[in-house]
Design an enzyme around this catalytic site. Sequence first.
Site, short mmCIF file in Angstrom:
data_model
loop_
_atom_site.label_atom_id
_atom_site.label_comp_id
_atom_site.label_asym_id
_atom_site.label_seq_id
_atom_site.Cartn_x
_atom_site.Cartn_y
_atom_site.Cartn_z
N ASP A 116 35.12 2.67 39.46
CA ASP A 116 36.39 2.02 39.81
C ASP A 116 36.54 2.09 41.34
OD1 ASP A 116 38.94 0.97 39.84
OD2 ASP A 116 39.91 2.78 39.11
N THR A 117 37.12 3.18 41.85
CA THR A 117 37.25 3.29 43.32
C THR A 117 35.98 3.89 43.95
OG1 THR A 117 38.14 5.54 43.21
CG2 THR A 117 39.73 3.72 43.09
N THR A 120 34.71 9.22 42.41
CA THR A 120 34.04 10.20 41.55
C THR A 120 32.53 10.17 41.76
OG1 THR A 120 35.78 9.88 39.90
CG2 THR A 120 33.76 10.93 39.14
N LYS A 155 33.74 -2.20 38.68
CA LYS A 155 34.85 -3.12 39.00
C LYS A 155 34.59 -3.72 40.37
CE LYS A 155 38.24 -0.59 36.34
NZ LYS A 155 39.56 0.02 36.32
N TRP A 182 41.99 -3.06 33.53
CA TRP A 182 41.91 -1.76 32.87
C TRP A 182 41.02 -1.87 31.65
CZ3 TRP A 182 42.46 2.86 34.54
CH2 TRP A 182 42.39 3.93 33.63
N ILE A 183 40.00 -1.04 31.62
CA ILE A 183 39.05 -1.09 30.52
C ILE A 183 39.43 -0.02 29.49
CG2 ILE A 183 36.60 -0.96 29.90
CD1 ILE A 183 36.07 -1.37 33.02
N TYR A 185 38.15 2.05 26.51
CA TYR A 185 36.91 2.45 25.85
C TYR A 185 37.22 2.95 24.44
CZ TYR A 185 34.59 1.82 30.28
OH TYR A 185 34.10 1.25 31.42
N PRO A 186 36.27 2.78 23.52
CA PRO A 186 36.57 3.10 22.11
C PRO A 186 36.86 4.58 21.89
CG PRO A 186 34.21 2.60 22.41
CD PRO A 186 34.91 2.22 23.68
P1 5GP Z 1 36.74 6.24 40.25
O1 5GP Z 1 38.02 5.65 40.75
O2 5GP Z 1 36.47 7.58 40.88
O3 5GP Z 1 35.58 5.29 40.39
O4 5GP Z 1 36.94 6.49 38.71
C1 5GP Z 1 37.51 7.68 38.27
C2 5GP Z 1 37.67 7.75 36.79
O5 5GP Z 1 38.86 7.04 36.46
C3 5GP Z 1 36.59 7.16 35.91
O6 5GP Z 1 35.51 8.03 35.68
C4 5GP Z 1 37.38 6.94 34.64
O7 5GP Z 1 37.46 8.11 33.89
C5 5GP Z 1 38.75 6.57 35.17
N1 5GP Z 1 38.92 5.10 35.16
C6 5GP Z 1 38.92 4.28 36.21
N2 5GP Z 1 39.11 3.01 35.82
C7 5GP Z 1 39.21 3.05 34.48
C8 5GP Z 1 39.40 2.04 33.45
O8 5GP Z 1 39.52 0.84 33.71
N3 5GP Z 1 39.48 2.48 32.19
C9 5GP Z 1 39.36 3.80 31.84
N4 5GP Z 1 39.45 4.11 30.56
N5 5GP Z 1 39.17 4.77 32.77
C10 5GP Z 1 39.10 4.39 34.06
#
Ligand code: 5GP
Length: 208
Positions: A116-117, A120, A155, A182-183, A185-186
């Site tokens: 996403d951002t 992580t 993303k 926003w995804i 997940y199952p």
């Molecule tokens: P980051 O922003 O560091 O790339 O993502 C951090 C964490 O936020 C991801 O590992 C995930 O757990 C959660 N996250 C970010 N975007 C989404 C999304 O669209 N759906 C879900 N279920 N979790 C997300």
Amino acid sequence: MVEKLYVTYNDVHKLCQQAAPQILADFKPQLMIAIGGGGYVPARILRSFLKQPGSPNIPIQAIGLSLYEQLPDAADRAVEAPGTKVTRTQWLDLTALGEMANLVGRRVLIVDEVDDTRTTLEYAVKELQKDVEEARAKMGSDLKTEFAIFVLHNKDKTKKGVLPADIMDGRYLAAQTVGDEWICYPWEAMDIDEHDSNSAAAKAKKGL
Ligand code: 5GP
């Protein structure tokens, strides 16, 4: 309203299946590190598709990371922007020599569900590189550990985190690139039948 993308277990399975040949052709990982909790299921599915006849299964290690928001308290009024701090909830156990040997000089695939951002993933790569370097120095080895990344979804947005150029240049694979939606997940679904029917309805709407 934020758009939601419903991803089913079968979608996840197929995304892993589709990505596996490229991962095998480009990288041939010897170890996977799943970032929990979203990386666990994809890593396990991927393992089946990465299995080579006559070779053992690729081991999976787990790390737990979570993005959190640092809230101001009475003593300290400093406010962090939301979701910019990563905390370790679980980490590799590098105390045993066997585990060090598992990482030093290996090709390691880091697996997560979504980029996403990128905060992580940046944290995971930096910290793993640091720990592996420490382990390597202790062992007196000059072997190099290579890291690659696999995510189910990337993303398409401006990222806060930065990944090393050698990873971005051929060792980063997203099974699917999506918009800033926003995804769902199952494994997070409280009602999996409703989740699956939301997914089916969205697919039907798109004519898929
Ligand atoms: P980051 O922003 O560091 O790339 O993502 C951090 C964490 O936020 C991801 O590992 C995930 O757990 C959660 N996250 C970010 N975007 C989404 C999304 O669209 N759906 C879900 N279920 N979790 C997300």
